[in-house]
Motif scaffolding. Structure first.
Motif, PDB file in Angstrom:
ATOM      1  N   ARG A   1      10.093  23.232   4.157  1.00  0.00           N
ATOM      2  CA  ARG A   1      10.191  22.319   3.018  1.00  0.00           C
ATOM      3  C   ARG A   1      11.553  21.656   2.979  1.00  0.00           C
ATOM      4  O   ARG A   1      11.672  20.464   2.701  1.00  0.00           O
ATOM      5  CB  ARG A   1       9.974  23.083   1.709  1.00  0.00           C
ATOM      6  CG  ARG A   1       8.529  23.452   1.468  1.00  0.00           C
ATOM      7  CD  ARG A   1       8.318  23.837   0.034  1.00  0.00           C
ATOM      8  NE  ARG A   1       7.204  24.774  -0.094  1.00  0.00           N
ATOM      9  CZ  ARG A   1       6.648  25.116  -1.246  1.00  0.00           C
ATOM     10  NH1 ARG A   1       7.100  24.615  -2.370  1.00  0.00           N
ATOM     11  NH2 ARG A   1       5.650  25.958  -1.280  1.00  0.00           N
TER      12      ARG A   1
ATOM     13  N   HIS B   1       4.447  14.571   7.031  1.00  0.00           N
ATOM     14  CA  HIS B   1       3.306  15.486   7.147  1.00  0.00           C
ATOM     15  C   HIS B   1       3.107  16.027   8.567  1.00  0.00           C
ATOM     16  O   HIS B   1       2.848  17.210   8.761  1.00  0.00           O
ATOM     17  CB  HIS B   1       2.037  14.762   6.695  1.00  0.00           C
ATOM     18  CG  HIS B   1       0.797  15.584   6.796  1.00  0.00           C
ATOM     19  ND1 HIS B   1       0.388  16.422   5.789  1.00  0.00           N
ATOM     20  CD2 HIS B   1      -0.107  15.748   7.797  1.00  0.00           C
ATOM     21  CE1 HIS B   1      -0.714  17.033   6.162  1.00  0.00           C
ATOM     22  NE2 HIS B   1      -1.043  16.641   7.368  1.00  0.00           N
ATOM     23  N   MET B   2       3.240  15.141   9.559  1.00  0.00           N
ATOM     24  CA  MET B   2       2.898  15.558  10.921  1.00  0.00           C
ATOM     25  C   MET B   2       3.880  16.571  11.480  1.00  0.00           C
ATOM     26  O   MET B   2       3.488  17.480  12.196  1.00  0.00           O
ATOM     27  CB  MET B   2       2.865  14.334  11.825  1.00  0.00           C
ATOM     28  CG  MET B   2       1.661  13.469  11.559  1.00  0.00           C
ATOM     29  SD  MET B   2       1.519  12.214  12.804  1.00  0.00           S
ATOM     30  CE  MET B   2       2.658  10.997  12.204  1.00  0.00           C
TER      31      MET B   2
ATOM     32  N   PRO C   1       1.671  21.304   6.371  1.00  0.00           N
ATOM     33  CA  PRO C   1       1.625  22.252   5.249  1.00  0.00           C
ATOM     34  C   PRO C   1       0.565  23.331   5.502  1.00  0.00           C
ATOM     35  O   PRO C   1      -0.496  23.039   6.045  1.00  0.00           O
ATOM     36  CB  PRO C   1       1.204  21.378   4.060  1.00  0.00           C
ATOM     37  CG  PRO C   1       1.227  19.976   4.522  1.00  0.00           C
ATOM     38  CD  PRO C   1       1.177  19.981   6.008  1.00  0.00           C
TER      39      PRO C   1
ATOM     40  N   LEU D   1       7.933  12.085   1.629  1.00  0.00           N
ATOM     41  CA  LEU D   1       7.544  13.442   2.056  1.00  0.00           C
ATOM     42  C   LEU D   1       6.167  13.436   2.718  1.00  0.00           C
ATOM     43  O   LEU D   1       5.932  14.176   3.674  1.00  0.00           O
ATOM     44  CB  LEU D   1       7.545  14.404   0.865  1.00  0.00           C
ATOM     45  CG  LEU D   1       8.899  14.993   0.489  1.00  0.00           C
ATOM     46  CD1 LEU D   1       8.784  15.795  -0.793  1.00  0.00           C
ATOM     47  CD2 LEU D   1       9.424  15.876   1.609  1.00  0.00           C
ATOM     48  N   VAL D   2       5.265  12.613   2.201  1.00  0.00           N
ATOM     49  CA  VAL D   2       3.942  12.534   2.840  1.00  0.00           C
ATOM     50  C   VAL D   2       4.109  12.041   4.275  1.00  0.00           C
ATOM     51  O   VAL D   2       3.399  12.481   5.183  1.00  0.00           O
ATOM     52  CB  VAL D   2       2.997  11.609   2.048  1.00  0.00           C
ATOM     53  CG1 VAL D   2       1.663  11.467   2.770  1.00  0.00           C
ATOM     54  CG2 VAL D   2       2.772  12.150   0.649  1.00  0.00           C
ATOM     55  N   GLY D   3       5.097  11.157   4.474  1.00  0.00           N
ATOM     56  CA  GLY D   3       5.360  10.668   5.825  1.00  0.00           C
ATOM     57  C   GLY D   3       5.770  11.763   6.799  1.00  0.00           C
ATOM     58  O   GLY D   3       5.565  11.646   8.002  1.00  0.00           O
TER      59      GLY D   3
ATOM     60  N   VAL E   1       8.143   5.407   4.693  1.00  0.00           N
ATOM     61  CA  VAL E   1       7.083   6.406   4.883  1.00  0.00           C
ATOM     62  C   VAL E   1       6.723   6.491   6.365  1.00  0.00           C
ATOM     63  O   VAL E   1       6.582   7.579   6.935  1.00  0.00           O
ATOM     64  CB  VAL E   1       5.835   6.051   4.040  1.00  0.00           C
ATOM     65  CG1 VAL E   1       4.676   6.984   4.361  1.00  0.00           C
ATOM     66  CG2 VAL E   1       6.164   6.111   2.556  1.00  0.00           C
TER      67      VAL E   1
ATOM     68  N   THR F   1       0.843  -1.180   0.000  1.00  0.00           N
ATOM     69  CA  THR F   1       0.000   0.000   0.000  1.00  0.00           C
ATOM     70  C   THR F   1       0.883   1.236   0.000  1.00  0.00           C
ATOM     71  O   THR F   1       1.493   1.575   0.998  1.00  0.00           O
ATOM     72  CB  THR F   1      -0.927  -0.011   1.229  1.00  0.00           C
ATOM     73  OG1 THR F   1      -1.692  -1.202   1.197  1.00  0.00           O
ATOM     74  CG2 THR F   1      -1.842   1.176   1.230  1.00  0.00           C
ATOM     75  N   LEU F   2       0.953   1.873  -1.172  1.00  0.00           N
ATOM     76  CA  LEU F   2       1.809   3.049  -1.347  1.00  0.00           C
ATOM     77  C   LEU F   2       1.070   4.061  -2.205  1.00  0.00           C
ATOM     78  O   LEU F   2       0.020   3.776  -2.752  1.00  0.00           O
ATOM     79  CB  LEU F   2       3.096   2.659  -2.080  1.00  0.00           C
ATOM     80  CG  LEU F   2       4.095   1.793  -1.327  1.00  0.00           C
ATOM     81  CD1 LEU F   2       5.132   1.273  -2.291  1.00  0.00           C
ATOM     82  CD2 LEU F   2       4.742   2.581  -0.217  1.00  0.00           C
ATOM     83  N   PHE F   3       1.655   5.243  -2.336  1.00  0.00           N
ATOM     84  CA  PHE F   3       1.134   6.203  -3.304  1.00  0.00           C
ATOM     85  C   PHE F   3       1.797   5.870  -4.640  1.00  0.00           C
ATOM     86  O   PHE F   3       2.839   6.418  -4.990  1.00  0.00           O
ATOM     87  CB  PHE F   3       1.446   7.632  -2.880  1.00  0.00           C
ATOM     88  CG  PHE F   3       1.008   7.921  -1.465  1.00  0.00           C
ATOM     89  CD1 PHE F   3      -0.334   7.960  -1.138  1.00  0.00           C
ATOM     90  CD2 PHE F   3       1.933   8.135  -0.464  1.00  0.00           C
ATOM     91  CE1 PHE F   3      -0.751   8.208   0.164  1.00  0.00           C
ATOM     92  CE2 PHE F   3       1.533   8.392   0.837  1.00  0.00           C
ATOM     93  CZ  PHE F   3       0.188   8.431   1.141  1.00  0.00           C
TER      94      PHE F   3
ATOM     95  N   GLU G   1       1.441   6.407  -7.744  1.00  0.00           N
ATOM     96  CA  GLU G   1       1.685   7.362  -8.833  1.00  0.00           C
ATOM     97  C   GLU G   1       2.531   8.543  -8.389  1.00  0.00           C
ATOM     98  O   GLU G   1       2.679   9.511  -9.131  1.00  0.00           O
ATOM     99  CB  GLU G   1       0.354   7.860  -9.408  1.00  0.00           C
ATOM    100  CG  GLU G   1      -0.585   6.748  -9.793  1.00  0.00           C
ATOM    101  CD  GLU G   1      -0.707   6.570 -11.304  1.00  0.00           C
ATOM    102  OE1 GLU G   1      -0.353   7.501 -12.040  1.00  0.00           O
ATOM    103  OE2 GLU G   1      -1.153   5.492 -11.726  1.00  0.00           O
ATOM    104  N   LEU G   2       3.037   8.480  -7.163  1.00  0.00           N
ATOM    105  CA  LEU G   2       3.975   9.517  -6.712  1.00  0.00           C
ATOM    106  C   LEU G   2       5.378   8.908  -6.701  1.00  0.00           C
ATOM    107  O   LEU G   2       5.536   7.692  -6.649  1.00  0.00           O
ATOM    108  CB  LEU G   2       3.616  10.002  -5.306  1.00  0.00           C
ATOM    109  CG  LEU G   2       2.221  10.599  -5.103  1.00  0.00           C
ATOM    110  CD1 LEU G   2       2.064  11.087  -3.661  1.00  0.00           C
ATOM    111  CD2 LEU G   2       1.958  11.746  -6.055  1.00  0.00           C
TER     112      LEU G   2
ATOM    113  N   GLU H   1       8.454  11.610  -2.987  1.00  0.00           N
ATOM    114  CA  GLU H   1       7.181  12.203  -2.574  1.00  0.00           C
ATOM    115  C   GLU H   1       6.453  11.325  -1.556  1.00  0.00           C
ATOM    116  O   GLU H   1       5.811  11.830  -0.630  1.00  0.00           O
ATOM    117  CB  GLU H   1       6.291  12.447  -3.805  1.00  0.00           C
ATOM    118  CG  GLU H   1       6.770  13.604  -4.655  1.00  0.00           C
ATOM    119  CD  GLU H   1       6.072  13.695  -6.005  1.00  0.00           C
ATOM    120  OE1 GLU H   1       5.964  14.804  -6.527  1.00  0.00           O
ATOM    121  OE2 GLU H   1       5.649  12.645  -6.543  1.00  0.00           O
ATOM    122  N   ASN H   2       6.568  10.001  -1.733  1.00  0.00           N
ATOM    123  CA  ASN H   2       5.990   9.091  -0.747  1.00  0.00           C
ATOM    124  C   ASN H   2       6.548   9.385   0.642  1.00  0.00           C
ATOM    125  O   ASN H   2       5.797   9.507   1.614  1.00  0.00           O
ATOM    126  CB  ASN H   2       6.304   7.638  -1.132  1.00  0.00           C
ATOM    127  CG  ASN H   2       5.237   7.020  -2.007  1.00  0.00           C
ATOM    128  OD1 ASN H   2       4.307   6.409  -1.512  1.00  0.00           O
ATOM    129  ND2 ASN H   2       5.357   7.208  -3.315  1.00  0.00           N
TER     130      ASN H   2
END
Lengths: 317, 256
Positions: free
Chosen positions: B125, B106-107, B111, B102-104, B164, B90-92, B94-95, B99-100
């Protein structure tokens, strides 16, 4: 720098464009500019993976709000436009509570129902919405005297320049958002909302954010439209218009920022130039339907995929 | 005795008439690698889903350092430091790999739209990039940073899922079958990385079928069967536990 040069060239073309067109074509150019903002805002909404059928009605909310604010309260038109966008965003925020209890197909139908409720309210309440006949004699953009030159916004060319400038600014904002970590989060939710949630992303809040932002820009496009044509009614924002927006987005493709814009421009040119010249205008829904089917069959990734292929061929070649 | 990091207390999860988890209790100590095993259908993944906030338990509680976290949304659980991975890849897809990761982050670097527009978030960033790269580097994925996650080979996809999670700097990671589909060489490497992760202060709770990996890796093991706690102990105790042997011999086909 060739990139800066390309932008400069594009700007020059956009400035020169209306001078080569007839009066009625200039009018179409204004509508096209407004529709570009509408379809680009629609893409912002779809970034989190949810497709709405209420987007054109939200555009109408902006149009009605801006028209009423300037008509009833005498608010200066550009300010009323911004407030209209704000009202559209606010309505979207309120709608997000029931709508984002749903996902996918259910959200699609829910957004359609919510849009129809708003449209029926416009029809039902003659005061203040004017009932089925809508609002007439909406204030235009007031003339702007620059000293050397007075801008008359009843002229399509002048309004086109005004609209193109603000639409370009709006597109720039949307581009910045998409390229930022916020945009990355939108994409992440689209591809795997469970994994995004497990990474601490409040998925519901981000879906709402995309919806509210997109609705604000749609509302602004509605306000631009209302103060140009001067009359709006509930049928200006019915589901047929929504189908056109969907067609632009699908034919253009939604994977890139420019895809839906490309779809909007190509189909508008096709419609207004080719069909009108050939006297086929009545066939517009038929032709649009055909184009949609053909593009889904033969160009499933939209017109943007053609552009991408050309660009990558040039890069490697 | 000190308070455990994570405590599952009399947890029950029913789906209609099926009781998937039945009054399950166990504790995960800080700094441990804790295994959750059991034959197929024992309720391991359901337990994971409850701990991570994907399900609300029918009864019972999950506590993190004494604070009740069961019933919170998954993102709220994650914000308290409990981050999970998923079964399969289970991943993103299409990223890109970068970028995968980077979503990690998030906390840590929430943003914000306005600062993104004004360009006042460059520091955030950059820090997010650095942290994402660190997580990728840990799992040996940095060279693949610009590849689409969906194009990675399977073993790398599993590693990226963990990267991630690691990019979120969790207190405890929940790994759902991390060794599935890995060859022995990859499994060995991954075990090494998990020990390194544990040594860096991250507590690990994992569900796994690969008994060899579980026995070699875990400090403590909880064995479930039909939703109930069967046995708990260190690998040596579990290996020789008569109940565990019976559960697995009864369903020997499940033992990898």
């Amino acid at each position: 720098m060739p990139r800066g040069l390309a932008w400069l060239l594009l700007a020059l073309v956009l400035v020169a464009l209306p001078h080569g067109l007839s009066f009625s074509q200039q009018e179409i150019l204004v509508f096209l500019t407004i529709n570009v903002l509408l379809v680009a805002s629609y893409r912002l909404l779809t970034l989190t993976g949810e497709w709405s059928l209420g987007h054109v009605v939200i555009m109408g909310v902006g149009a009605y709000a801006s028209a009423l604010l300037s008509k009833r309260l005498g608010i200066y038109v550009p300010v009323a436009m911004l407030l209209g966008a704000g009202v559209a965003a606010l309505v979207a925020y309120i709608l997000s509570f029931p709508l984002f209890r749903m996902k996918g197909f259910y959200f699609l139908i829910g957004s359609f129902a919510a849009g129809e409720v708003i449209r029926l309210l416009w029809k039902r309440f003659r005061d203040p919405f004017g009932g089925p006949k809508g609002l007439k004699r909406i204030e235009g953009m007031p003339d702007l005297d620059l000293g050397v030159y007075a801008l008359d916004f009843f002229e399509p060319i002048t309004y086109y320049y005004f609209a193109a400038a603000v639409v370009a600014f709006c597109l720039w904002i949307m581009w910045r958002i998409e390229r930022s970590p916020v945009g990355l989060t939108f994409h992440a939710i689209h591809w795997q909302d469970k994994l995004a949630e497990a990474s601490g992303v409040n998925v519901r809040a981000y879906r709402t954010r995309a919806f509210v932002l997109a609705s604000g820009f749609a509302g602004f496009s509605g306000a631009l439209l209302a103060h140009y044509i001067g009359t709006i009614n509930p049928n200006s924002f019915d589901v047929e218009q929504m189908v056109f927006v969907l067609t632009w987005a699908i034919v253009g493709g939604t994977a890139t920022f420019y895809g839906p814009i490309l779809g909007c421009i190509v189909l508008t040119v096709l419609n207004e130039i080719v069909l009108r010249e050939m006297g086929f205008e009545q066939m517009r829904p038929l032709v649009y339907g055909l184009i949609m089917i053909l593009s889904v069959l033969f160009l499933p990734k939209g017109l943007e995929s053609v552009v991408q292929r050309v660009l990558s061929a040039r890069k490697t070649g | 005795m000190s308070r455990p990091l994570l405590e599952v207390a009399k947890l029950t999860m029913r789906f209609g008439g099926l009781t998937a988890v039945d009054e399950l209790s166990f504790r995960v100590e800080q700094g441990a690698i804790h295994g959750l095993i059991g034959p197929n259908g024992a309720g391991k993944t359901t337990t994971f889903n409850v701990i991570s906030g994907f399900y609300k338990p029918t009864a019972g509680e999950v506590r993190l350092r004494g604070e009740v976290i069961s019933g919170l949304k998954m993102s709220q659980v994650a914000r308290r430091g409990v981050v999970r991975t998923f079964q399969h890849s289970t991943l993103f897809a299409e990223l890109t790999v970068r970028e995968n990761a980077l979503v990690g982050t998030h906390m840590a670097f929430r943003p914000r739209i306005l600062s993104a527009l004004l360009g006042s978030d460059t520091q955030d960033r950059r820090a997010a990039q650095a942290r994402a790269e660190e997580a990728l580097d840990f799992f040996g994925l940095l060279a693949l940073a610009e590849v689409m996650a969906g194009d990675l080979p399977h073993g790398h996809q599993r590693a990226l899922g963990m990267a991630v999670a690691l990019a979120a700097r969790p207190e405890i990671v929940l790994l759902d079958e991390p060794f599935t589909g890995m060859n022995p060489e990859e499994t060995r490497e991954m075990m090494e990385l998990m020990r390194k992760l544990r040594d860096s202060g991250v507590t690990i709770l994992l569900v796994e079928h690969d008994m060899h990996a579980i026995m070699g890796l875990c400090d403590r093991i909880t064995c479930m069967s039909f939703g109930k706690l069967l046995a708990e102990g260190n690998p040596q105790e579990i290996r020789n536990h008569p109940e565990v042997i019976r559960a697995y011999l009864g369903g020997a086909r499940h033992v990898a």
